[in-house]
Each structure stands twice: as structure tokens, then as C-alpha cells.
Design a protein around this motif. Sequence first.
Motif, short mmCIF file in Angstrom:
data_model
loop_
_atom_site.label_atom_id
_atom_site.label_comp_id
_atom_site.label_asym_id
_atom_site.label_seq_id
_atom_site.Cartn_x
_atom_site.Cartn_y
_atom_site.Cartn_z
N GLN A 1 24.87 129.72 41.25
CA GLN A 1 25.21 128.98 42.46
C GLN A 1 25.19 129.94 43.64
N TYR A 2 24.81 129.40 44.79
CA TYR A 2 24.72 130.19 46.00
C TYR A 2 25.10 129.32 47.18
N ILE A 3 25.30 129.94 48.33
CA ILE A 3 25.61 129.20 49.54
C ILE A 3 24.33 129.04 50.33
N GLY A 4 24.02 127.79 50.67
CA GLY A 4 22.85 127.49 51.48
C GLY A 4 23.29 127.11 52.88
N LEU A 5 22.68 127.70 53.88
CA LEU A 5 23.01 127.41 55.27
C LEU A 5 21.89 126.61 55.91
N ASP A 6 22.23 125.46 56.49
CA ASP A 6 21.29 124.64 57.24
C ASP A 6 21.67 124.72 58.70
N ALA A 7 20.82 125.36 59.48
CA ALA A 7 21.12 125.60 60.89
C ALA A 7 21.17 124.29 61.66
N GLY A 8 22.12 124.20 62.58
CA GLY A 8 22.26 123.04 63.43
C GLY A 8 21.48 123.22 64.72
N GLY A 9 21.81 122.41 65.72
CA GLY A 9 21.09 122.45 66.97
C GLY A 9 21.93 122.88 68.16
N ASP A 10 23.16 123.30 67.91
CA ASP A 10 24.05 123.70 69.00
C ASP A 10 23.51 124.97 69.67
N GLU A 11 23.74 125.07 70.97
CA GLU A 11 23.29 126.26 71.70
C GLU A 11 24.25 127.43 71.52
N LYS A 12 25.52 127.14 71.21
CA LYS A 12 26.50 128.20 71.00
C LYS A 12 26.37 128.72 69.57
N MET A 13 26.44 130.04 69.43
CA MET A 13 26.28 130.67 68.13
C MET A 13 27.64 131.02 67.53
N LEU A 14 27.67 131.14 66.19
CA LEU A 14 28.88 131.59 65.50
C LEU A 14 29.10 133.07 65.81
N ASN A 15 30.34 133.43 66.05
CA ASN A 15 30.70 134.81 66.31
C ASN A 15 31.26 135.43 65.05
N PRO A 16 31.26 136.76 64.94
CA PRO A 16 31.87 137.41 63.76
C PRO A 16 33.31 136.95 63.59
N GLY A 17 33.65 136.59 62.35
CA GLY A 17 35.00 136.12 62.04
C GLY A 17 35.15 134.61 62.12
N ASP A 18 34.15 133.89 62.65
CA ASP A 18 34.23 132.43 62.75
C ASP A 18 34.11 131.79 61.38
N SER A 19 34.42 130.50 61.34
CA SER A 19 34.35 129.72 60.11
C SER A 19 33.41 128.54 60.32
N PHE A 20 32.71 128.14 59.27
CA PHE A 20 31.83 126.99 59.34
C PHE A 20 32.68 125.72 59.40
N ALA A 21 32.38 124.83 60.34
CA ALA A 21 33.14 123.59 60.49
C ALA A 21 32.69 122.54 59.47
N LYS A 22 31.42 122.57 59.09
CA LYS A 22 30.86 121.57 58.18
C LYS A 22 30.48 122.24 56.87
N THR A 23 31.08 121.76 55.77
CA THR A 23 30.78 122.32 54.46
C THR A 23 30.59 121.19 53.45
N GLN A 24 29.90 121.51 52.38
CA GLN A 24 29.74 120.58 51.25
C GLN A 24 30.03 121.35 49.98
N SER A 25 30.96 120.85 49.19
CA SER A 25 31.37 121.52 47.96
C SER A 25 30.28 121.45 46.90
N ALA A 26 30.50 122.21 45.84
CA ALA A 26 29.56 122.25 44.73
C ALA A 26 29.56 120.92 43.99
N VAL A 27 28.41 120.55 43.47
CA VAL A 27 28.31 119.37 42.61
C VAL A 27 28.60 119.85 41.19
N VAL A 28 29.66 119.31 40.60
CA VAL A 28 30.06 119.71 39.26
C VAL A 28 29.46 118.73 38.28
N LEU A 29 28.55 119.21 37.45
CA LEU A 29 27.79 118.38 36.53
C LEU A 29 28.71 117.62 35.56
N GLU A 30 29.76 118.28 35.09
CA GLU A 30 30.68 117.64 34.15
C GLU A 30 31.37 116.44 34.79
#
Length: 157
Positions: free
Chosen positions: A109-138
Motif C-alpha cells: 500500500q502507498y499514498i497516492g496524491l491527486d493534485a487539485g486546481g487551487d492556486e495556493k500551495m501546501l506549505n511545509p507542516g501543512d495537512s491534506f484536507a481531503k483524504t480517502q482511507s484504504a479499501v480493506v478487502l476483508e
Amino acid sequence: MSRKLLDLWVGFFVVLGFAAVLFLALRVGNVSSANFAETYLLSARFDNIGGLKVRGPVKSAGVVIGRVTEIHIDPQSYEAVVAMKIDSRYQFPKDTFASILTAGLLGEQYIGLDAGGDEKMLNPGDSFAKTQSAVVLEKLIGQFMFSKASETPGDSK
């Protein structure tokens, strides 16, 4: 050729062989991929991280752009907090979407980043506002089995 010189050459090639085996073992174990490029730290919160591990890759468009550095649970929200170091050559908009994906059907498993269209960039130490958890097969299999068991024999959908 004298015996001492022959022993010296044999010893040299044995040491060279051990170094080659050590190098290959580190490459296969992904330990030697230490990247000395500048990085910055980002974090993301997930309800479920599945089998994500520290040193797992962070990818964007299939390219490895960073590594997971730390995973811990937030005692207040009971969410997994994942810290990752991203190569400073890559900047992402504030509305970038972070997902936990699986390489193949049962791969790592890995983290995949899909870039958005906002003009403001993430700064060091920021957190992603939109996330999707892992799909657990079980969990998916359990939901499928439960829905099939709850159907009555006369139901047709």
C-alpha cells in the motif's frame, strides 16, 4: 606468484563479493534509497490506513515523490495521522487529494496524491484536507456476504 600475494587477492575479492551482496540486499529492501535531496513534511488523517507502513512510497502520477516517515493515532479523534516527507522539487495545491492505494490486487500500500486546481500551495507542516482511507478487502467481502445472506430466496434484483 607467492602464497601471500595470492591470499591477498582472494581476500580482496571475498570482501568485494560481500560488499556486492550487501548492496543488493539493501536495494531490494528499499533501505538504500536514501535520497539526499531537500524534503518538506506534510501530514494526512485517515480513518483506516490498512497495511500502510513507515517508509512506504508516496506517489503522484505513478512517480515516487516521497516516503511515509511516521504513523500514529490521534487520541482525541481516533484517526491515523500519517506524516510524509515530500521531495521539495514537487509542490502541491492546497486542495490535493491524498488516498491510500494498493499496488496490484494484494500488493504493497502507498499514498497516492491527486493534485487539485487551487492556486495556493501546501506549505511545509501543512495537512491534506481531503483524504480517502484504504479499501480493506476483508471488509468488502464481509459486506458482500452479509448482503447476500440477508436476501430472501424469492428476491430477484
